[in-house]
Design an enzyme around this catalytic site. Structure first.
Site, PDB file in Angstrom:
ATOM      1  CE  LYS A 222      -3.359   2.906   0.420  1.00  0.00           C
ATOM      2  NZ  LYS A 222      -4.234   3.233  -0.729  1.00  0.00           N
ATOM      3  CB  CYS A 276      -3.601   8.569  -1.026  1.00  0.00           C
ATOM      4  SG  CYS A 276      -5.238   8.029  -0.853  1.00  0.00           S
TER       5      CYS A 276
HETATM    6  N1  SAJ Z   1      -1.309  14.423  -9.998  1.00  0.00           N
HETATM    7  C1  SAJ Z   1      -0.328  15.039 -10.784  1.00  0.00           C
HETATM    8  N2  SAJ Z   1       0.109  14.384 -11.890  1.00  0.00           N
HETATM    9  C2  SAJ Z   1      -0.363  13.148 -12.245  1.00  0.00           C
HETATM   10  C3  SAJ Z   1      -1.343  12.549 -11.419  1.00  0.00           C
HETATM   11  C4  SAJ Z   1      -1.805  13.200 -10.306  1.00  0.00           C
HETATM   12  O1  SAJ Z   1       0.110  16.145 -10.494  1.00  0.00           O
HETATM   13  O2  SAJ Z   1       0.055  12.622 -13.273  1.00  0.00           O
HETATM   14  C5  SAJ Z   1      -1.774  15.120  -8.795  1.00  0.00           C
HETATM   15  C6  SAJ Z   1      -3.274  15.372  -8.786  1.00  0.00           C
HETATM   16  O3  SAJ Z   1      -3.571  16.621  -9.355  1.00  0.00           O
HETATM   17  C7  SAJ Z   1      -3.591  15.342  -7.293  1.00  0.00           C
HETATM   18  C8  SAJ Z   1      -2.577  14.368  -6.720  1.00  0.00           C
HETATM   19  O4  SAJ Z   1      -1.520  14.272  -7.688  1.00  0.00           O
HETATM   20  O5  SAJ Z   1      -3.405  16.605  -6.698  1.00  0.00           O
HETATM   21  C9  SAJ Z   1      -3.118  12.976  -6.439  1.00  0.00           C
HETATM   22  O6  SAJ Z   1      -3.786  12.570  -7.594  1.00  0.00           O
HETATM   23  P1  SAJ Z   1      -4.140  10.996  -7.854  1.00  0.00           P
HETATM   24  O7  SAJ Z   1      -4.579  10.871  -9.261  1.00  0.00           O
HETATM   25  O8  SAJ Z   1      -3.015  10.156  -7.384  1.00  0.00           O
HETATM   26  O9  SAJ Z   1      -5.451  10.746  -6.991  1.00  0.00           O
HETATM   27  P2  SAJ Z   1      -5.585  10.245  -5.498  1.00  0.00           P
HETATM   28  O10 SAJ Z   1      -4.852  11.084  -4.539  1.00  0.00           O
HETATM   29  O11 SAJ Z   1      -7.035  10.038  -5.269  1.00  0.00           O
HETATM   30  O12 SAJ Z   1      -4.830   8.829  -5.533  1.00  0.00           O
HETATM   31  C10 SAJ Z   1      -5.575   7.662  -5.603  1.00  0.00           C
HETATM   32  C11 SAJ Z   1      -4.744   6.632  -4.940  1.00  0.00           C
HETATM   33  N3  SAJ Z   1      -5.565   5.473  -4.746  1.00  0.00           N
HETATM   34  C12 SAJ Z   1      -5.514   4.871  -3.556  1.00  0.00           C
HETATM   35  O13 SAJ Z   1      -4.822   5.254  -2.639  1.00  0.00           O
HETATM   36  C13 SAJ Z   1      -6.371   3.705  -3.434  1.00  0.00           C
HETATM   37  C14 SAJ Z   1      -3.560   6.243  -5.778  1.00  0.00           C
HETATM   38  O14 SAJ Z   1      -2.958   5.053  -5.240  1.00  0.00           O
HETATM   39  C15 SAJ Z   1      -3.959   5.939  -7.173  1.00  0.00           C
HETATM   40  O15 SAJ Z   1      -2.785   5.664  -7.941  1.00  0.00           O
HETATM   41  C16 SAJ Z   1      -4.648   7.145  -7.766  1.00  0.00           C
HETATM   42  O16 SAJ Z   1      -5.838   7.364  -6.973  1.00  0.00           O
HETATM   43  C17 SAJ Z   1      -5.050   6.870  -9.212  1.00  0.00           C
HETATM   44  O17 SAJ Z   1      -4.492   5.930  -9.798  1.00  0.00           O
HETATM   45  O18 SAJ Z   1      -5.840   7.648  -9.726  1.00  0.00           O
END
Ligand code: SAJ
Length: 441
Positions: A222, A276
């Site tokens: 995780k 996360c």
């Molecule tokens: N972000 C970037 N660039 C990217 C992707 C995201 O700057 O290429 C930023 C987003 O704007 C945001 C942050 O990072 O501010 C997090 O974005 P995220 O897409 O990772 O979304 P989260 O925080 O909801 O992450 C979740 C997590 N899922 C779980 O913990 C079960 C993560 O493990 C997943 O990888 C992610 O979703 C996903 O795959 O979308």
């Protein structure tokens, strides 16, 4: 109850379940187990959230397809009883703990919620109960904290008086129910027999793969999967800074890099928010804090990603300087406050850091976000008299914006693009200067 009996009870959906913590993780999972026929008690200490749930109202705002209807249904049918009383857990055979595990400003885990849940549960837990942690933990926490604290508070011995495992959540705001059903889960048990029993339970709501393993591996998977994502994003952000300095366009570079076999560069941007990704790398790092290992990449990635809102601030300052406008007294329209597009969740939002920096520099930030209640409104109206409009979140509403209309209201025609939403030429044709993360001048 022995595990064989518990498996029989799970098979017939007769096991009495409980979920401690009815937030983004606990509420959907409680609703899903109730929906498939289990008897659920949910414990929630937050009074406002508890009252909402007891009246069948979703305390999680934002767009969560199907969850509101599911909650009101299971509450109406009394399949899920929400309470703040641990005394209702005395007959529970399986208890999931889904409480927050934040880190403090020193990046150390804050386990207060976890500790109090375990202590309160231990005092009422029936013999033979199966306890499953869904919260994200620093690897080693199950062995070093959860197990001894539960033995101490219950007076029972693991694998005798109770069974223990960890099944980290993989939910995502905006897809809480969908991910719960369709994303694979790692199922870590203190024994294989425990893991098999847990898998039988989760099979009733998870259609994807269930990977059985031990507790340490589950804790590592995780935290590593999220640290991995943080490092990937940090790499994209560092390339953006290089492109900006050299006059390149990171979005073109990224497109072409990703055509190379085995490359999948993520998106650079205004920062990394949420509950996360900013936290889990620190939980992983904490696990080896007192070991003879010096971590470089994980802390460095956190530092790069945390600096991105400051990089956007630098872009704003350079843009204003190019127009002879002083940052002090400048009106700045910040577009997007949630940490992620199409979400109202603002936890650890990069915009929060930017707004704070703007205020500190004497600017007057105005915030718009179509999902965050206090920031809804007409962006065109809000743009009136502003010296820059800064896009921090790629909300779908922003992609179709009438840039000419936006420009007409601005006092100074500057657009700062923190998420690669617009093509520079399109912005310039609307009469605005384009400044963007990763796009050199
Ligand atoms: N972000 C970037 N660039 C990217 C992707 C995201 O700057 O290429 C930023 C987003 O704007 C945001 C942050 O990072 O501010 C997090 O974005 P995220 O897409 O990772 O979304 P989260 O925080 O909801 O992450 C979740 C997590 N899922 C779980 O913990 C079960 C993560 O493990 C997943 O990888 C992610 O979703 C996903 O795959 O979308």
């Amino acid at each position: 109850m022995k595990l064989t009996e518990l498996r029989e009870s799970i098979h017939h959906r007769q096991a009495k379940l409980a979920v401690i913590g009815l937030g983004y993780v606990g509420l959907p999972v409680a609703c899903r187990f109730a929906e498939v026929g289990f008897d659920l008690v949910g414990v929630e200490v937050n009074h406002a959230r508890l009252t909402a749930i007891q009246t069948g109202n979703l305390p999680i705002s934002g767009h969560e397809p199907g969850l509101a209807e599911l909650l009101s249904g299971v509450i109406l049918q009394k399949k899920l009883v929400a309470t703040s009383e641990y005394g209702l857990l005395t007959d529970r055979e399986i208890i999931l703990i889904c409480v927050e595990t934040p880190v403090d400003s020193e990046h150390n885990p804050q386990y207060q919620a976890l500790r109090s849940a375990i202590i309160a549960l231990g005092s009422v837990m029936k013999t033979g109960a199966l306890v499953i942690i869904e919260s994200t933990l620093a690897p080693g926490t199950m062995q070093d904290l959860v197990l001894p604290l539960l033995e101490q508070s219950s007076g029972k011995k693991v694998n005798d008086g109770f069974y223990l495992g960890i099944c980290p959540e993989r939910v995502m705001p905006g897809r809480l129910l969908a991910n719960l059903r369709s994303v694979s889960r790692v199922v870590g048990g203190m024994t294989l027999d425990t893991a098999q029993t847990m898998a039988l339970l989760y099979r009733s709501i998870v259609e994807a793969e269930l990977d059985l393993t031990d507790c340490l591996t589950a804790e590592l998977v995780k935290t590593v999967e999220n640290a991995y994502r943080d490092v990937q994003i940090a790499f994209a952000n560092e390339i953006a800074l290089i492109c900006e300095a050299l006059g390149g366009d990171v979005w073109n570079v990224r497109d072409l890099v990703n055509k190379s076999p085995g490359r999948q560069m993520l998106m650079p941007g205004a920062g990394v928010g949420g509950h996360c990704i900013p936290k889990d790398p620190w939980l992983l790092a904490y696990a080896v804090k007192d070991r003879d290992i010096h971590l470089e990449i994980i802390p460095a990635a956190r530092s790069v990603n945390t600096s991105m809102p400051v990089e956007v601030m630098k872009l704003i300052q350079r843009a204003l300087n190019s127009k002879g406008v002083d940052i002090a007294g400048a009106r700045i329209l910040v577009m997007g406050y949630a940490y992620l597009e199409e979400s109202d969740d603002a936890r650890n939002s990069p915009s929060e850091i930017l707004v704070k920096r703007l205020v500190e520099s004497g600017a007057n930030p105005i915030v718009h976000d179509p999902y965050v209640r206090e920031y809804r409104g007409s962006p065109i109206d809000m743009a009136a008299g502003c010296d820059a409009v800064v896009f921090m979140v790629k909300h779908h509403d922003y992609l179709e914006m009438d840039l000419q209309c936006l420009r007409n209201g601005l006092r100074t025609p500057i657009l700062v693009d923190g998420r690669g939403i617009f093509r520079p030429a399109v912005v310039r044709s609307a009469g605005m200067d384009y400044w963007g993360v990763g796009v050199g001048r």
